[in-house]
Design a protein around this motif. Sequence first.
Motif, PDB file in Angstrom:
ATOM      1  N   VAL A  51       8.521  -2.163   5.185  1.00 40.45           N
ATOM      2  CA  VAL A  51       8.340  -0.853   4.554  1.00 40.45           C
ATOM      3  C   VAL A  51       9.442  -0.711   3.522  1.00 40.45           C
ATOM      4  N   GLN A  52       9.115  -0.224   2.348  1.00 31.33           N
ATOM      5  CA  GLN A  52      10.159   0.073   1.382  1.00 31.33           C
ATOM      6  C   GLN A  52       9.878   1.402   0.706  1.00 31.33           C
ATOM      7  N   VAL A  53      10.947   1.987   0.168  1.00 31.85           N
ATOM      8  CA  VAL A  53      10.831   3.265  -0.524  1.00 31.85           C
ATOM      9  C   VAL A  53      11.054   3.018  -2.001  1.00 31.85           C
ATOM     10  N   GLU A  54      10.115   3.494  -2.798  1.00 28.90           N
ATOM     11  CA  GLU A  54      10.233   3.332  -4.242  1.00 28.90           C
ATOM     12  C   GLU A  54       9.871   4.650  -4.893  1.00 28.90           C
ATOM     13  N   ALA A  55      10.783   5.197  -5.638  1.00 28.78           N
ATOM     14  CA  ALA A  55      10.567   6.469  -6.335  1.00 28.78           C
ATOM     15  C   ALA A  55      10.053   7.544  -5.370  1.00 28.78           C
ATOM     16  N   GLY A  56      10.630   7.542  -4.158  1.00 26.62           N
ATOM     17  CA  GLY A  56      10.276   8.569  -3.186  1.00 26.62           C
ATOM     18  C   GLY A  56       8.973   8.317  -2.451  1.00 26.62           C
ATOM     19  N   ARG A  57       8.324   7.190  -2.724  1.00 26.25           N
ATOM     20  CA  ARG A  57       7.052   6.861  -2.062  1.00 26.25           C
ATOM     21  C   ARG A  57       7.286   5.769  -1.021  1.00 26.25           C
ATOM     22  N   LEU A  58       6.553   5.846   0.073  1.00 24.65           N
ATOM     23  CA  LEU A  58       6.627   4.810   1.105  1.00 24.65           C
ATOM     24  C   LEU A  58       5.609   3.728   0.792  1.00 24.65           C
ATOM     25  N   LEU A  59       6.073   2.508   0.728  1.00 20.58           N
ATOM     26  CA  LEU A  59       5.185   1.376   0.477  1.00 20.58           C
ATOM     27  C   LEU A  59       5.170   0.484   1.714  1.00 20.58           C
ATOM     28  N   LEU A  60       3.986   0.179   2.178  1.00 20.73           N
ATOM     29  CA  LEU A  60       3.806  -0.640   3.389  1.00 20.73           C
ATOM     30  C   LEU A  60       3.200  -1.983   2.994  1.00 20.73           C
ATOM     31  N   ALA A  61       3.833  -3.066   3.463  1.00 21.33           N
ATOM     32  CA  ALA A  61       3.293  -4.401   3.181  1.00 21.33           C
ATOM     33  C   ALA A  61       1.904  -4.538   3.794  1.00 21.33           C
ATOM     34  N   GLN A  62       1.018  -5.189   3.085  1.00 28.68           N
ATOM     35  CA  GLN A  62      -0.366  -5.302   3.550  1.00 28.68           C
ATOM     36  C   GLN A  62      -0.580  -6.440   4.545  1.00 28.68           C
ATOM     37  N   GLU A  63       0.454  -7.269   4.718  1.00 28.45           N
ATOM     38  CA  GLU A  63       0.375  -8.368   5.681  1.00 28.45           C
ATOM     39  C   GLU A  63       1.633  -8.337   6.544  1.00 28.45           C
ATOM     40  N   PRO A  64       1.532  -8.787   7.810  1.00 27.25           N
ATOM     41  CA  PRO A  64       2.728  -8.829   8.645  1.00 27.25           C
ATOM     42  C   PRO A  64       3.726  -9.850   8.141  1.00 27.25           C
ATOM     43  N   THR A  70       0.846  -1.184   0.000  1.00 30.04           N
ATOM     44  CA  THR A  70       0.000   0.000   0.000  1.00 30.04           C
ATOM     45  C   THR A  70       0.886   1.239   0.000  1.00 30.04           C
ATOM     46  N   ASP A  71       0.630   2.139  -0.942  1.00 35.30           N
ATOM     47  CA  ASP A  71       1.352   3.412  -1.007  1.00 35.30           C
ATOM     48  C   ASP A  71       0.803   4.301   0.101  1.00 35.30           C
ATOM     49  N   ILE A  72       1.675   4.695   1.043  1.00 34.87           N
ATOM     50  CA  ILE A  72       1.206   5.512   2.174  1.00 34.87           C
ATOM     51  C   ILE A  72       1.742   6.947   2.104  1.00 34.87           C
ATOM     52  N   GLY A  73       2.237   7.327   0.942  1.00 38.93           N
ATOM     53  CA  GLY A  73       2.586   8.729   0.762  1.00 38.93           C
ATOM     54  C   GLY A  73       4.057   8.964   0.515  1.00 38.93           C
ATOM     55  N   GLU A  74       4.395  10.227   0.384  1.00 43.00           N
ATOM     56  CA  GLU A  74       5.778  10.589   0.096  1.00 43.00           C
ATOM     57  C   GLU A  74       6.670  10.317   1.306  1.00 43.00           C
ATOM     58  N   ALA A  75       7.788   9.676   1.051  1.00 42.61           N
ATOM     59  CA  ALA A  75       8.709   9.329   2.136  1.00 42.61           C
ATOM     60  C   ALA A  75       9.212  10.580   2.856  1.00 42.61           C
TER      61      ALA A  75
END
Length: 109
Positions: A91-104, A5-10
């Motif tokens: 959590v990972q950063v891709e192209a300046g966006r924060l991506l959060l895994a949807q499952e633990p 899930t994209d949670i916004g700009e890092a």
Amino acid sequence: MVGWTDIGEARLLAPGEHRVVELPGYSVLVVNLQGEYFAVENICPHDGGELGGGEIEGDTVTCPRHGACFSLKSGEVLAPPAFEDLLCFRVQVEAGRLLLAQEPEEGWS
Ligand code: FES
């Protein structure tokens, strides 16, 4: 396969800051610890305290209800009255966006 899930700009989550993100089935506390991002479940396993309202010091968070303490890096419980670790999310950063895994992480295969 786990989705992200994209949670916004890092850059909007600066070092020392945190925010709570609601995913389907999970409330997640995302933190920036000196430029590294970590995410753990936001709900204390002791009695449901919201860790996002707790004190963050170094790489730990203290539950605002009864004072259990957890590692924000590993989810490990460090002080009672909680005895269960927190679920962790990648959590990972891709192209300046924060991506959060949807499952633990424990659900990953
Ligand atoms: S609800 Fe967190 S320590 Fe009790």
